[in-house]
Structure formats: structure tokens, C-alpha cells
Design a protein around this motif. Sequence first.
Motif, short mmCIF file in Angstrom:
data_model
loop_
_atom_site.label_atom_id
_atom_site.label_comp_id
_atom_site.label_asym_id
_atom_site.label_seq_id
_atom_site.Cartn_x
_atom_site.Cartn_y
_atom_site.Cartn_z
N LEU A 148 -73.85 34.79 -61.67
CA LEU A 148 -72.98 35.96 -61.54
C LEU A 148 -73.49 36.91 -60.47
CD1 LEU A 148 -70.48 37.35 -62.83
CD2 LEU A 148 -72.09 38.58 -64.30
N THR A 149 -74.80 37.10 -60.43
CA THR A 149 -75.40 38.00 -59.44
C THR A 149 -75.12 37.54 -58.02
OG1 THR A 149 -77.15 38.67 -60.98
CG2 THR A 149 -77.58 38.96 -58.63
N HIS A 150 -75.33 36.26 -57.75
CA HIS A 150 -75.09 35.75 -56.40
C HIS A 150 -73.60 35.62 -56.10
CE1 HIS A 150 -79.24 34.96 -55.21
NE2 HIS A 150 -79.47 34.48 -56.43
N LEU A 151 -72.82 35.27 -57.10
CA LEU A 151 -71.38 35.10 -56.90
C LEU A 151 -70.73 36.42 -56.46
CD1 LEU A 151 -69.03 33.09 -57.10
CD2 LEU A 151 -68.75 33.80 -59.50
N HIS A 152 -71.21 37.52 -57.00
CA HIS A 152 -70.67 38.83 -56.62
C HIS A 152 -70.82 39.08 -55.13
CE1 HIS A 152 -69.60 43.02 -56.73
NE2 HIS A 152 -70.80 43.37 -56.30
N ASN A 153 -71.91 38.63 -54.54
CA ASN A 153 -72.13 38.84 -53.11
C ASN A 153 -71.31 37.90 -52.24
OD1 ASN A 153 -73.92 40.99 -53.33
ND2 ASN A 153 -75.72 39.67 -53.45
N ILE A 154 -70.80 36.81 -52.83
CA ILE A 154 -70.00 35.84 -52.08
C ILE A 154 -68.51 36.19 -52.11
CG2 ILE A 154 -69.30 33.40 -52.03
CD1 ILE A 154 -72.05 32.69 -53.11
N VAL A 155 -68.11 36.93 -53.12
CA VAL A 155 -66.70 37.27 -53.33
C VAL A 155 -66.01 37.88 -52.10
CG1 VAL A 155 -65.28 39.00 -54.54
CG2 VAL A 155 -66.62 37.35 -55.84
N PRO A 156 -66.69 38.72 -51.29
CA PRO A 156 -65.99 39.28 -50.12
C PRO A 156 -65.36 38.25 -49.21
CG PRO A 156 -68.02 40.48 -50.48
CD PRO A 156 -68.03 39.32 -51.45
N LEU A 157 -65.88 37.01 -49.20
CA LEU A 157 -65.28 35.98 -48.36
C LEU A 157 -63.79 35.81 -48.69
CD1 LEU A 157 -65.40 33.68 -46.29
CD2 LEU A 157 -66.18 32.17 -48.14
N LEU A 158 -63.45 35.82 -49.98
CA LEU A 158 -62.07 35.63 -50.38
C LEU A 158 -61.21 36.83 -50.00
CD1 LEU A 158 -62.64 33.97 -53.88
CD2 LEU A 158 -62.20 32.87 -51.68
N PHE A 159 -61.75 38.03 -50.15
CA PHE A 159 -61.00 39.21 -49.73
C PHE A 159 -60.78 39.21 -48.22
CE2 PHE A 159 -62.55 41.02 -53.80
CZ PHE A 159 -61.34 41.44 -54.31
N LEU A 160 -61.79 38.85 -47.46
CA LEU A 160 -61.66 38.81 -46.00
C LEU A 160 -60.72 37.70 -45.56
CD1 LEU A 160 -65.42 39.41 -45.11
CD2 LEU A 160 -63.54 41.01 -44.74
N TRP A 161 -60.78 36.58 -46.23
CA TRP A 161 -59.88 35.46 -45.92
C TRP A 161 -58.43 35.89 -46.12
CZ3 TRP A 161 -61.82 30.57 -44.47
CH2 TRP A 161 -60.86 29.57 -44.30
N GLU A 162 -58.19 36.56 -47.25
CA GLU A 162 -56.84 37.05 -47.54
C GLU A 162 -56.41 38.11 -46.53
OE1 GLU A 162 -53.77 39.59 -49.27
OE2 GLU A 162 -55.85 40.18 -48.92
N TRP A 163 -57.32 39.00 -46.18
CA TRP A 163 -57.02 40.06 -45.21
C TRP A 163 -56.64 39.46 -43.85
CZ3 TRP A 163 -58.96 41.15 -40.44
CH2 TRP A 163 -58.62 42.38 -39.88
N SER A 164 -57.30 38.38 -43.45
CA SER A 164 -57.13 37.81 -42.11
C SER A 164 -55.78 37.14 -41.92
CB SER A 164 -58.24 36.80 -41.81
OG SER A 164 -58.10 35.63 -42.60
N ARG A 165 -54.99 37.00 -42.98
CA ARG A 165 -53.70 36.33 -42.85
C ARG A 165 -52.77 37.06 -41.89
NH1 ARG A 165 -50.76 35.24 -48.18
NH2 ARG A 165 -49.49 34.00 -46.75
N ARG A 166 -53.00 38.34 -41.69
CA ARG A 166 -52.09 39.09 -40.83
C ARG A 166 -52.56 39.17 -39.37
NH1 ARG A 166 -55.04 41.24 -44.03
NH2 ARG A 166 -53.45 40.85 -45.58
N LEU A 167 -53.65 38.49 -39.04
CA LEU A 167 -54.12 38.49 -37.65
C LEU A 167 -53.17 37.65 -36.79
CD1 LEU A 167 -57.97 38.03 -38.12
CD2 LEU A 167 -56.78 40.11 -37.41
N PRO A 168 -52.64 38.20 -35.69
CA PRO A 168 -51.74 37.43 -34.84
C PRO A 168 -52.46 36.37 -34.03
CG PRO A 168 -52.12 39.58 -33.88
CD PRO A 168 -52.78 39.59 -35.23
N HIS A 169 -53.75 36.57 -33.77
CA HIS A 169 -54.56 35.57 -33.06
C HIS A 169 -56.02 35.80 -33.42
CE1 HIS A 169 -55.63 38.87 -30.35
NE2 HIS A 169 -54.33 39.12 -30.23
N GLY A 170 -56.84 34.78 -33.21
CA GLY A 170 -58.27 34.89 -33.52
C GLY A 170 -58.59 34.72 -34.99
#
Length: 337
Positions: A148-170
Motif C-alpha cells: 500500500l505504501t509503495h502503491l500510493h506513490n505509483i498512483v499518479p501515473l494513472l492520473f497523469l495518463w488520464e490527464w494526457s488524453r487531451r494533449l493534441p500532440h506529444g
Amino acid sequence: MASAQAAGLPVVRGLGAAPVVGFVCAAAVALVAALRLPAGTAVIGLATFGILHNVLELRYVAGRFEGVLRGPFLRLLGLLITGIVVCRLLPPSTVTRTGEILLAYALLGTACVHALRSRPPLLAASAAVLAAAAGTSLAFPAYHFVVLTHLHNIVPLLFLWEWSRRLPHGRATFRAVQCGWVLLVPALLMAGVFDHWLAAGTAWTDRLSAAYTPPAWLDSTVSLRFVAVFAFLQTMHYVVWVWFLPRYAPDATRSFERRVPVLRGWRAWALGLGVAAALASLFATDYAQGKALYAAIASYHAYLEFPVLLMLILGLGPARAPIAGPVEGKNARVSTG
């Protein structure tokens, strides 16, 4: 750009290479700090940015996912997490650890019911998986809390992945960089690639390793690598919540401020920094007590993100929550569907 517009996502403009360069530079600095001062990086980072990132993460999640986090569902999640807070405030024991594990899986079960109530076969399958996972956690509680301790630090990857869906390029480059620091660098650390530069263990690293190392490896040299991995990922975790998302997801902030106007603008930062300063003094005088109090407070942000991400994985996106940085058009819609 076409794919983002087809999905109803706002299109981010004007980002350039700044986010990618920022993450690469931050990862390089974080890696050096984690290698040379693993315990110091973990402890000082927690005392300095721990509470602030709690406040800013809750602001982002509540704003970004306001279409999901509302009404009776939000109140039930809050009640379950408050139960976890109580478990963490009580003296550690088998009862409190078991209680926290059960409440954590009840939280995930609540999210599954909310997301899959109209899809009984998937709900039944999810219940079976959660039941098996809960049984494993109860059988091996020490491993549960390390994961759980390490998983909490990995979770931002999913938020950033979801956020990046609106990038028009890159988008591919942005996601590759995120996978690099979340997955590749820790894998290299654990494989011993950086052992030549890893500082020798100290009394503090021995003290921290119990929380960050699976019991089977506590008495081996691998425990120091686990501390270094935690220090690195925790530092990058703060980079995401204190720098990137406040800067590049202003719509989530505005959405939160409509819901909680008392924390508008500078007030959220003042709250985070003020509580952090008070907690830092406790860390300085009694680290164990300060860590216990922080762990209780941090339960709200740490546990709230799991049902949100679970619902995203299961296909229940935020129907009304706006996101992103500078976007194209005033009335852009958001759907993660």
C-alpha cells in the motif's frame, strides 16, 4: 487533436516541452537525492511537502471528479475513510490493522457497487477478486501495508495518463516519460544498477526499512534499495501534486473552488503550508508521533484516490468534471468514457 475532440475532451494548447523537461529534470534530482540521502530525502520531504500535497491532491481529485464524488456516495466514502483514520489514531494492534484492511476493501467494494450496479456479472466478478485480495491481505498484513505504501506513490501515473488524453500532440512522449520515472527507474534501483552510487545504510535507513521493505527482505541489502525507491517515488509524487497538476490542470482547481469557496486561491496553499509547519515541529521533537499523526491525516487523500481510480478502470468516468490546463474553447466538455 482529432481523437481528443472526438472523445469530448478539452484540447490543451501552449504546453510546449516544459512539462516533459520538468519531469526529466525533477527525476534526475530526485534520483541523486534518493541515492545519496535516502532516509533524509524521505523524512525531510514528508515533513516539508506531506501535508501540502494532501491538500492539493484532495483539491484536484474533488474538482476533477466532481461528477462522481458527490451526494450519498461521497458521504459513504468519507465515513469509511474516517473509520480508517480512527484505526490509525488508536495504538497499533492486530485489531486496528485488521480493521483498516477491512475498511479499505469495503471502500473498494463500495466503488464497485457504485460503478457496476447495472452490470451484475462484472459486479460479481469484482466481488470475487476483492474477496480473494482481502483474504490475502488479512493473511499477510505486513506485506499489505508495504504494498500500500509503495502503491500510493505509483498512483499518479494513472492520473497523469488520464490527464494526457487531451494533449493534441506529444502524448506518447509525455506518457513514456511518466512510465520512465514511475516504473523504469525503480526497477533499475531494485536490480542494483545504481548500487555503486547508493549511500551506505544508517540507523535511520534501518528504522525506515521496516515500513518500506517486505518482511522477507528486511535483513538483506535489498532493504536499502527499497528505502531509496520510496524516497525517489515520494519526491516525484510531490512533484506531480505540488507543481504539475496545480499548474496544468487549473479547471480542476476552479471546479473545486466552486464547491469549497472557503479554500479559493491562496487559501488552500496557506492551509497546507500552515499545517505542515505545525507538523514539522512535531516531527523534529518526536518523529514517531509525528509520523503516526501524519499517517492518520493522510488517510483521506490516500484512500480516496483508490475508489476513484477503480471506477475509472471499470469504466465509470466523471461525467461532469472539467480538467486540463489552457483549453480550446470556453465550453469544452470532458468525458473519460
